[in-house]
Design a protein around this motif. Structure first.
Motif, PDB file in Angstrom:
ATOM      1  N   ALA A  73      22.102  -0.642  -7.914  1.00 31.56           N
ATOM      2  CA  ALA A  73      20.757  -0.716  -8.480  1.00 31.56           C
ATOM      3  C   ALA A  73      19.731  -0.273  -7.443  1.00 31.56           C
ATOM      4  O   ALA A  73      19.949  -0.394  -6.237  1.00 31.56           O
ATOM      5  N   ARG A  75      16.792  -0.677  -5.140  1.00 33.29           N
ATOM      6  CA  ARG A  75      16.390  -1.887  -4.398  1.00 33.29           C
ATOM      7  C   ARG A  75      15.016  -2.412  -4.810  1.00 33.29           C
ATOM      8  O   ARG A  75      14.757  -3.612  -4.748  1.00 33.29           O
ATOM      9  N   ASP A  78      15.351  -2.501  -9.447  1.00 36.74           N
ATOM     10  CA  ASP A  78      16.579  -3.047 -10.017  1.00 36.74           C
ATOM     11  C   ASP A  78      17.150  -2.174 -11.142  1.00 36.74           C
ATOM     12  O   ASP A  78      18.008  -2.591 -11.891  1.00 36.74           O
TER      13      ASP A  78
END
Length: 183
Positions: A73, A75, A78
Motif C-alpha cells: 500500500a 505509505r 493506504d
C-alpha cells in the motif's frame, strides 16, 4: 476461549507499507485479478468469487507456512498497489519471492521497492539465504525486474502444477546487495 492467533508483520519503506490484506483492499484486488491483460501470466482473468478465494489464500498461507505475501500500500494514502512477498505453495520447487502490482502502480518502481523489502525480511527474519522467482518466459517486465534485483535466470524450466504452463526459475543472490542491507 482459546484459538489461533495469526501475526502478519508490517514492513515500511520510504514510500510503501507491506502489510496484511484487509477487506477494504478487496475491490482493488478483485479489479486486478479480473484484468485479463495483467493476469495473463497468472492464468487469469478471474471472477470476483475466485479473487475472494485467492485473497483468503494469501492470509491462509501465513498460517500454514509462517510467512506469505504482503499487500503493498501507499505509505501516505493506504491505496492498495500490489501483492508481494515470500510464497511457497504445494508443488513449488522451493520458496519463491513473488510479485504482482496493480495497474495504478506500474512504472513507478513500486515492485522493486516492495520486493527488495520483502527479500530483506525473508533473509534477515526467516533466515533464507537464497530464493527463486518463477517467471513466465513471455513476461519480459518481470524478467527485467528480476535482473534489476540481481536475480539470474537459471535456464531451468518448471511446469506450474496447476496450469501446466512453463515458467523459468530465476535465482536471487545468496547475499543481499550492500545498498539493500543498509536500507
Amino acid at each position: 476461549m482459546t484459538g489461533t492467533t495469526l501475526h502478519i508483520p508490517t514492513l515500511e519503506t520510504q514510500r510503501l507499507v507491506l502489510r496484511a490484506p484487509r477487506w477494504q483492499d478487496f475491490e482493488a484486488y478483485a479489479a486486478f485479478r479480473g484484468d485479463a491483460e495483467r493476469t495473463a501470466f497468472l492464468g487469469g482473468p478471474f471472477t470476483r468469487n475466485t479473487a475472494f478465494s485467492q485473497m483468503a489464500e494469501i492470509v491462509g498461507h501465513w498460517q500454514l507456512r509462517g510467512f506469505g505475501r504482503f499487500l503493498v500500500a501507499d505509505r501516505h494514502t493506504d491505496e492498495p498497489l500490489g501483492i508481494v512477498g515470500p510464497y511457497y505453495p504445494e508443488g513449488w520447487p522451493e520458496p519463491e519471492l513473488a510479485w504482482s502490482v496493480f495497474a495504478n502502480a506500474e512504472g513507478r518502481g513500486v515492485a522493486f521497492e516492495a520486493v527488495s523489502a520483502a527479500r530483506r525480511w525473508a533473509y534477515e527474519t526467516l533466515g533464507w539465504t537464497t530464493a527463486i522467482s518463477l517467471i513466465a518466459t513471455s513476461n519480459l517486465r518481470s524478467a527485467r525486474l528480476a535482473e534489476r534485483l540481481g536475480a539470474k535466470n537459471t535456464g531451468q524450466p518448471f511446469g506450474d502444477p496447476d496450469s501446466g504452463k512453463p515458467v523459468e526459475i530465476w535465482r536471487h543472490p545468496v547475499e543481499l546487495p550492500a545498498d539493500e542491507v543498509a536500507a
